[in-house]
Scaffold this motif. Sequence first.
Motif, short mmCIF file in Angstrom:
data_model
loop_
_atom_site.label_atom_id
_atom_site.label_comp_id
_atom_site.label_asym_id
_atom_site.label_seq_id
_atom_site.Cartn_x
_atom_site.Cartn_y
_atom_site.Cartn_z
N ASN A 721 0.75 -1.25 0.02
CA ASN A 721 0.07 0.00 0.00
C ASN A 721 0.67 1.40 0.01
O ASN A 721 0.33 2.30 0.35
N HIS A 722 2.14 1.33 -0.44
CA HIS A 722 2.84 2.34 -0.38
C HIS A 722 3.75 2.44 -1.53
O HIS A 722 4.42 1.48 -2.20
N TYR A 723 3.41 3.66 -2.27
CA TYR A 723 4.04 3.89 -3.81
C TYR A 723 4.84 5.23 -3.45
O TYR A 723 4.61 6.20 -2.53
N HIS A 724 6.17 5.40 -4.23
CA HIS A 724 6.94 6.40 -4.17
C HIS A 724 7.01 7.21 -5.56
O HIS A 724 7.32 6.52 -6.44
N MET A 725 6.28 8.02 -5.60
CA MET A 725 5.93 8.92 -6.80
C MET A 725 6.96 10.00 -7.10
O MET A 725 7.37 10.69 -6.22
N THR A 726 7.46 10.16 -8.27
CA THR A 726 8.33 11.03 -8.72
C THR A 726 7.68 12.00 -9.59
O THR A 726 6.94 11.65 -10.41
N THR A 727 8.16 13.29 -9.45
CA THR A 727 7.45 14.20 -10.67
C THR A 727 8.57 15.09 -11.07
O THR A 727 9.80 15.00 -10.55
N THR A 728 8.47 16.01 -12.15
CA THR A 728 9.58 16.83 -12.49
C THR A 728 9.80 17.86 -11.63
O THR A 728 8.83 18.17 -10.55
N THR A 729 10.95 18.39 -11.44
CA THR A 729 11.55 19.38 -10.35
C THR A 729 10.36 20.58 -10.43
O THR A 729 10.04 21.15 -9.41
N ALA A 730 10.00 21.26 -11.71
CA ALA A 730 9.35 22.42 -11.81
C ALA A 730 7.88 22.18 -11.22
O ALA A 730 7.24 22.92 -10.80
N GLN A 731 7.11 20.70 -11.60
CA GLN A 731 5.71 20.55 -11.35
C GLN A 731 5.60 20.25 -9.72
O GLN A 731 4.37 19.77 -9.68
N ALA A 732 6.75 19.86 -8.92
CA ALA A 732 6.21 19.08 -7.85
C ALA A 732 5.31 19.52 -7.11
O ALA A 732 4.40 19.00 -6.71
N ALA A 733 5.09 21.04 -6.88
CA ALA A 733 4.27 21.39 -5.86
C ALA A 733 2.82 21.61 -6.42
O ALA A 733 1.94 21.07 -5.83
N ASN A 734 2.82 21.69 -7.93
CA ASN A 734 1.50 21.67 -8.53
C ASN A 734 1.05 20.27 -8.55
O ASN A 734 -0.43 19.84 -8.25
N VAL A 735 1.64 19.35 -8.58
CA VAL A 735 1.26 17.74 -8.42
C VAL A 735 0.61 17.64 -7.31
O VAL A 735 -0.49 16.84 -7.42
N LEU A 736 1.38 18.08 -6.24
CA LEU A 736 1.04 17.41 -4.76
C LEU A 736 -0.49 18.12 -4.66
O LEU A 736 -1.39 17.61 -4.27
N SER A 737 -0.56 19.39 -5.02
CA SER A 737 -2.02 20.27 -5.08
C SER A 737 -2.99 19.53 -5.66
O SER A 737 -4.17 19.36 -5.36
N HIS A 738 -2.68 18.92 -6.96
CA HIS A 738 -3.73 18.51 -7.90
C HIS A 738 -4.26 17.22 -7.19
O HIS A 738 -5.30 16.60 -7.18
N LEU A 739 -3.04 16.50 -6.60
CA LEU A 739 -3.46 14.98 -5.95
C LEU A 739 -4.26 15.50 -4.78
O LEU A 739 -5.43 14.61 -4.51
N GLU A 740 -4.27 16.48 -4.06
CA GLU A 740 -4.59 16.60 -2.79
C GLU A 740 -6.30 17.02 -3.24
O GLU A 740 -7.13 16.72 -2.43
N TYR A 741 -6.45 17.83 -4.16
CA TYR A 741 -7.76 17.99 -4.74
C TYR A 741 -8.41 16.94 -5.04
O TYR A 741 -9.58 16.97 -4.52
N TYR A 742 -8.10 15.99 -5.65
CA TYR A 742 -8.81 14.69 -6.04
C TYR A 742 -9.08 14.01 -5.13
O TYR A 742 -10.27 13.52 -4.75
#
Lengths: 998, 88
Positions: A721-742
């Motif tokens: 039940n544990h995943y380690h996701m990587t994002t691009t350097t530039a989008q890291a903050a946006n992706v987190l907000s995006h995931l939290e929104y959903y």
Amino acid sequence: MTQEFRLKDEGLIDRSKKISFKFNGKKYFGYEGDTLASALIANGVHLVGRSFKYHRPRGFYGAGVDDPYALVQLIRNNETIPNIKATEQELFEGLEAKSVNCWPNVNFDIGGINNFLRIFLPAGFYYKTFMWPKSFWYRIYEPFIRKAAGFGVVTHEHDKERYEHKYEYCDLLVTGSGPSGLASAYSAAKNGAKVILAEDKPRFGGSLLTSEVTIGNQTGKEWADKIVTELKEMPNVVVKNRAQVFGYYDHNMLVMSERISEHMPKTEKFMPKQKLWYIRAKEVVISSGSIERPIVFGNNDTPGILLSSAAKEYMKVYGVLVGKKPLIFTNNDSAYETAIEFKKNGINPIVLDSRKELNSDLITEAKNLGIDIKFEHVVVNANGYRKVKSADIAKISEDKTNLGKIENIACDCICVSGFWTPTIHLASQSGGKTKFNKDIDAFIPSQSKQNETTVGSANGIFNLNDTLKNSFEAGYELSKKITSKENKLSVPAVVEKKNSKHDKFWCVPLPKGKKYKRFLDFQNDVAVSDIELALREGYRSIEHVKRYTTLGMATDQGKTSNLNGLQLVSNIENKVVPEVGHTTFRPPYTPVSIGAIVGREVGKHSKPTRKSPMHSWHEKNNAVFVDAGLWLRPRYYKKGNETLFDASKREAENVRKNVGVCDVTTLGKIDVKGPDAAEFLNRVYTNAWLKLPVGKARYGVMLREDGIVMDDGTTTRVSENHYHMTTTTAQAANVLSHLEYYLQIVWPELNVNVVSTTEQWAGAAIAGPKSRDLLQKLFPETDCSNEGLPFMGFIETKLFGVYARIFRISFSGELAYEVNVESDNGNFMWEKIIELGEEFKIQPYGTEALSTLRIEMGHVAGSELDGRTTPFDNSLEGLLSKKKDFIGKRSLQKEAFISPDREKIVGVVPLDKKTSIPEGSYIVRDANAKLPNPKLGHVSASCWSVEYNNPFSLAIIKDGKNMIGQKLFALSPLKNKSIPVEIVSSHYVDPKGERVRS
Amino acid sequence: MLFIKCPYCGIRSQNEFAYGGDATVKRPELNKEISDKEWDDFVYNRKSPRGKHLEFWHHISGCRQWFKVHRDTATHEIFKTLKPHEEL
């Protein structure tokens, strides 16, 4: 030089402390407690500057923020500061100031010719004249006008001063320390409220400093001093002088600029020059007082003409005479106080009063003192160029339209009083409504919008008795709402002189055949004739008249000119002032230094700097850094005299040939945990995630709902039940907000948590044909073979006793691994890699080589995933699952997204195999086609392919798939280049991806 | 600068928050056949009312929770703040 206009002992200045200063290169003396203005007047200097448009000589008109003229260039502590108000600048030893807007000097100013050309420079002159031809605007008109206009000169040096910001909360903010402000603050503070009292001047007391009143058994000034002393000692009160509350914003937030050290020769170390206070107040008392109005007459801008209240302030606060042959021109009683003050100091003034003879306390006192009063008389015109020498005066008819015989009388100053205008700026900025009060011919606040209360003369109450009563009451009631206490003070008894009614008179008519300029707006040189012209030309709305004539648009924001302008418009239009309405008051009330707004967030402090745990190693090894968002990343490691090109080529070649290591700590990392994590990833990413086994990584692409690619990266299943996701350097903050929104809004039923772990892990990418050999050395206990750790495999292990994670993923297209350890062990990991990698000829590589390697492999990154491209455009359609739904999938059915001629990613090689293609170039069919040349697409990223030793670029072009093999052109109008190119596959190196799996 | 009451943390200054759009828009269910118009209404079409507006905000420099704000777009008056699944 002697201060020949200084009184012997009157005033609040300290005559024991003599101060020397320079104005326009000449040395003068003043005293501690002077402003630059009062010290200059003491020395008989009245000519301080030239006006904005006509370059007319200008002097002092007020004694504080209301002064429209006295802007100077100040030199303080080796810095030059433009547009300082001489009436606000306190004198300090060694002060130096210069006049502005004049050349070669203030006495002889070439621009003064505009004054004689003024019939050619009416309102709207610039709008009308400089329209044609259009192309002249940028090249000729604008630079010329810029040079001719404007006041002070800004420096091109960095501002070395320090500015600070402060956030404060209080129950009650009181804006101004006149009688109304002191009474409200005192009454609220005594009732337990947390109070901030702000005064823009150095001295507290407002009108009490200059008026002849008694409160209780003390003079007004004594009472003010006592209240301030008491307030300062109370723990629930903050008392600030030199602090201007200039803006009233939403939700009762007010902003105040405090001048901390501008009254000193230089700022002490670590002391700010100014401090900007953001104050969130539960309640606000606006006690900003009122400003005297001018009466308009011919050449009423001549130096030596000033407000009567200012003349009184110069005498009573600074002990300075504005003239020795004063003429006082008034339509109300308050100017008699000025006349009486002159008389007490041995000067014989002449009073011209526009009213019919009448009596009141003040008028009787003046008569008893033997002051010469001419009722029903007005000043028609002032004579004198650099200083007023005489006045043309006349009797005026009762209806104020006819002038009697004109007489000339000598004078050296004219003190004008056209009654008082409440300072309603803050009340209006808060969103509150205003109403016109006919009794005082001015606007006052009516309906509040936020929690503010206006008291005293700012509310149109001009007698002290009512002011104190209302203000004590306001302070009590407002504090009671907050503190629920009922400690009510009694209002002290007041002795004051009663005033008789003012005359509704504001502008002297022109005598027959005369065309004197009568100024309304002194700072922007707007005269009565300009307003008349605007109305003749059809402007009706006051907002349009304002913009056409620039009335009230100068830095003083029409503090003295607004109402007279409104009166004029309403007279011509045969309306009353409330029908005309007033223009909008906007912050700031007084100009604010840009430095104060910026605060400490300058240079390096403008944003945080993020550094990887290996940063100091990079520094020691000659890394040249580049900004990647907030991160600093090594761009390349410089050896000897290498250029960026040489170094990145060497680093990339070494990865292809041997092995390289790159700091990838900056990649965004997000832990995704919970029983529904797989389902969540399956919805977030375009490809399938349900069947990813533990210990495996997968590349994924995520879209926005509009079908545009948002980000890409690999995600690894660490455990069930544990995943380690990587994002691009530039989008890291946006992706987190995006995931939290959903997770929080759209699918709250999913049992998943996400958290950023970017800073918990240090990452090193080890890439190149020899990377496995190195890895085996680093992890001798671990099976690093192709079977033990296959492509996209993941294992947890130990690096010489330190917990480590190895991911077999590759961004370079080579056999590659990414090793993560906890941040604290990052440097240990890095040094071990370098140490053990030596035998494999390891070299660190920076972002430039990283880019080269990914570009020639055809891997997309930020320059392709630019917020405009779909998965099809990036040839990522293989990752779109047909079986399941995901974020943005429905958008991919849209016609434009599946159109066959959509742009698609391709490779581009110059035909000469030598010329590099600038990023951003257009791809076109015909380099010489007529403009606009139809564009097929653009070059997104360029590099020097180390595999083939020639330039290679990625481009996104129309119908890209069918363009492969075609010969086109890359055009860069910016670099003036036209390069013949061939379109090739975007997978330039190892198109089958054999190396990463080897 | 607005003063916003995060339903989890209390009243904080606007600079701790990020605006998150119209909160009355509901995402269509997954795997559901819908028309282009329904999808466009979800992705693109928004009213821009002068007056009351229910909107999402994200306490981005605080507890990182998304929540609803009922605000007047003309006066900035905030009537109420709610957790994401509370209704007005």
